[in-house]
Design an enzyme around this catalytic site. Structure first.
Site, PDB file in Angstrom:
ATOM      1  N   GLU A  98      -1.537  -8.155   5.204  1.00  0.00           N
ATOM      2  CA  GLU A  98      -1.962  -8.770   6.519  1.00  0.00           C
ATOM      3  C   GLU A  98      -3.501  -8.767   6.808  1.00  0.00           C
ATOM      4  O   GLU A  98      -3.564  -8.798   8.072  1.00  0.00           O
ATOM      5  CB  GLU A  98      -0.974  -7.948   7.302  1.00  0.00           C
ATOM      6  CG  GLU A  98      -1.579  -6.312   7.439  1.00  0.00           C
ATOM      7  CD  GLU A  98      -1.331  -5.294   6.513  1.00  0.00           C
ATOM      8  OE1 GLU A  98      -1.493  -4.226   6.761  1.00  0.00           O
ATOM      9  OE2 GLU A  98      -1.041  -5.655   5.260  1.00  0.00           O
ATOM     10  N   HIS A 123      -3.536  -4.649   1.398  1.00  0.00           N
ATOM     11  CA  HIS A 123      -2.819  -5.173   2.329  1.00  0.00           C
ATOM     12  C   HIS A 123      -2.809  -6.853   2.603  1.00  0.00           C
ATOM     13  O   HIS A 123      -3.709  -7.310   2.934  1.00  0.00           O
ATOM     14  CB  HIS A 123      -3.569  -4.473   3.587  1.00  0.00           C
ATOM     15  CG  HIS A 123      -3.343  -2.891   3.942  1.00  0.00           C
ATOM     16  ND1 HIS A 123      -2.554  -2.442   4.486  1.00  0.00           N
ATOM     17  CD2 HIS A 123      -3.917  -2.200   3.030  1.00  0.00           C
ATOM     18  CE1 HIS A 123      -2.338  -1.163   4.569  1.00  0.00           C
ATOM     19  NE2 HIS A 123      -3.259  -0.983   3.625  1.00  0.00           N
ATOM     20  N   CYS A 131       0.606  -1.150   0.126  1.00  0.00           N
ATOM     21  CA  CYS A 131      -0.111  -0.063  -0.059  1.00  0.00           C
ATOM     22  C   CYS A 131       0.710   1.383  -0.030  1.00  0.00           C
ATOM     23  O   CYS A 131       1.375   1.627  -1.121  1.00  0.00           O
ATOM     24  CB  CYS A 131      -0.923  -0.220   1.318  1.00  0.00           C
ATOM     25  SG  CYS A 131      -2.189   1.263   0.807  1.00  0.00           S
TER      26      CYS A 131
END
EC number: 3.5.1.129
Length: 200
Positions: free
Chosen positions: A180, A178, A101
């Protein structure tokens, strides 16, 4: 093997204190089988990156904070200066580098790409990769419209902005979603390609 990760910078006004932080999602990510060979090492902006370079096998530039070019505040400027040094040392030392990002935007900006404000990039959306498409999360206010000549696109959003790219000659990748967070690993081909560059 350690993977260095840059952190979000925040200011806690009630304590008059600047802080470095990572979302707990990063810890959950490194608990997954995909990351079982790696240990995250959060990088402090008060420690010169040259100190870390012998300890790590790769680096992730994480999300959070807009680039100072678009949001000229003290924290963004501090982070930009540090991550510029990270990019330059990774290039010199051939350390694999992945931008997530904001990190992807930082790499794109470093290599003379065109970034501009965007709409409808909050939540989740379709990403087009080769002849396939998949759903990814999306949490950014700026999009990469055109890549610098050293970078090549890998994925596009429906509005034709760049969702993922790599360097033509160096061990550098950028991903706008993202990894994660939820819907961050719906396609892991690019991540696996980056992992293949990491040497023990």
């Amino acid at each position: 093997m350690f993977i260095g990760i840059t952190q979000r910078l925040i200011c806690n006004d009630s304590y008059h204190e600047k802080r470095e932080c990572l979302a707990l999602d990063w810890g959950k990510l490194f608990n997954k089988d995909l990351f079982k060979n790696f240990t995250p090492l959060p990088l402090s902006y008060e420690i010169d990156f040259s100190y870390y370079k012998h300890l790590i096998k790769a680096v992730i530039l994480s999300g959070g904070n807009d680039l100072s070019f678009y949001s000229p505040n003290v924290l963004s400027k501090k982070r930009d200066l540090y991550e510029k040094q990270v990019i330059e040392i990774c290039l010199e030392e051939k350390i694999p580098l992945l931008g997530i990002c904001r990190g992807a935007q930082m790499i794109a900006h470093y290599f003379n790409s065109h970034i501009s404000p965007c709409e409808n990039h909050i939540g989740k959306h379709e990403v087009f990769f080769s002849k396939e498409k998949f759903i990814s999360n999306s949490f950014h206010n700026f999009a990469i419209e055109k890549l610098g000549e050293d970078l090549v696109e890998l994925c596009l959003a429906k509005d034709n902005t760049i969702e993922a790219f790599k360097h033509k000659y160096e061990n550098i990748f950028g991903i706008m979603w993202h990894i994660e967070r939820e819907n961050g690993l719906n396609n892991i081909q690019i991540l696996k390609e980056w992992f293949s560059l990491i040497k023990e």
